[in-house]
Design an enzyme around this catalytic site. Structure first.
Site, PDB file in Angstrom:
ATOM      1  N   TYR A  40      -2.152  -1.222  10.554  1.00 59.23           N
ATOM      2  CA  TYR A  40      -2.036  -1.460   8.918  1.00 59.23           C
ATOM      3  C   TYR A  40      -0.901  -0.942   8.374  1.00 59.23           C
ATOM      4  CZ  TYR A  40      -3.914  -0.850   4.155  1.00 59.23           C
ATOM      5  OH  TYR A  40      -3.823  -1.072   2.945  1.00 59.23           O
ATOM      6  N   SER A  95       0.790  -1.041  -0.045  1.00 56.71           N
ATOM      7  CA  SER A  95      -0.045   0.056   0.026  1.00 56.71           C
ATOM      8  C   SER A  95       0.887   1.192  -0.044  1.00 56.71           C
ATOM      9  CB  SER A  95      -0.948   0.124   1.224  1.00 56.71           C
ATOM     10  OG  SER A  95      -1.490   1.280   1.455  1.00 56.71           O
TER      11      SER A  95
END
Length: 253
Positions: free
Chosen positions: A157, A144
């Site tokens: 995350y 990401s």
């Protein structure tokens, strides 16, 4: 589209929805047989039906990537059906619960890392031996932009995605002379169910996210899928250990 992956086999985890679904279809359109692996079984089997409608071949395997037994079963079913494994897009992931670092619960931390990091390690652990025996293969891990920069409110995350980038680079170096290439994609704000959960589908919040992208819009799952397919193709034969932003220029800004 040219059938560049004819007679090849690809696994896509998290393949029922979003980026995974788009990648599974892109592999199939390129000629690969596709194993769609996901913890959530789409009752409509939309990914499978799209692949079959495009003239491709696929099967669905229910799989929790944080469970080693599920990973080995996924690999076994792949070889039982197709007899080989050429590509893997280790995409399954969760965003976890939003909270500042000091309010992040241990349960949220452990579950997020179990899926996003341990899941990718387990996938590679069981995918690599088969590719190494073949002497060729390509793995793409889904990180990401949050694996390249900080992102307030999602400590687990962000930590997991940074770790995916590091794990990808390590595995790529370990296997650089083997014929197996390992890279990561780092999507920006992509129009998926995960983003819908984060924004709550609030138009004002969505606009704030779109404004983070220098191109001024959300990305589409298919745009990430095209990058994944390219990284697996011979066109990317000299690319390994790379974390490729697919982010509308976010990291460059």
């Amino acid at each position: 589209m040219e059938k560049i992956f004819e007679n090849k086999v690809a696994i896509v985890t998290g393949g029922s929805f979003g980026i995974g679904q788009a990648a599974a279809l892109a592999f199939a359109v390129s000629g690969a047989k596709v194993v769609i692996a996901d913890l959530v079984e789409d009752k409509e089997q939309a990914t499978l039906k799209q692949i079959e409608a495009a003239g491709g071949e696929a099967l669905f395997v229910k799989c929790d990537v944080s469970a080693a037994g599920d990973i080995t079963a996924m690999i076994d079913k792949t070889f039982s059906a197709y007899g080989r494994l050429d590509f893997a897009f280790n995409n399954a992931g969760i965003e976890g619960v939003s909270a500042p670092t000091h309010e992040c619960t241990q349960d949220n931390w452990e579950r997020t890392l179990a899926v996003n990091l341990t899941g990718i390690w387990l996938c590679m652990k069981h995918e690599l031996p088969h590719m190494l025996r073949q002497g060729k293969g390509a793995i793409v891990n889904c990180a990401s932009v949050a694996g390249l920069i900080g992102f307030p409110g999602l400590p687990a995350y962000v930590a997991s995605k940074h770790a995916v980038v590091g794990l990808t680079r390590t595995a790529a170096l370990e296997n650089a002379k083997s014929g197996v290439r390992i890279n990561a994609v780092c999507p920006g704000v992509i129009r998926t169910a995960m983003i819908d959960r984060i924004t709550g589908k609030d138009k004002a919040v969505e606009q704030q996210f779109a404004n983070m992208e220098p191109v001024g819009r959300f990305g589409e799952p298919g745009e990430v899928a095209e990058a994944v397919v390219w990284l697996c193709s011979d066109a990317a034969s000299f690319v390994t250990g790379h974390a490729l932003p697919v982010d509308g220029g976010w990291i460059a800004s």
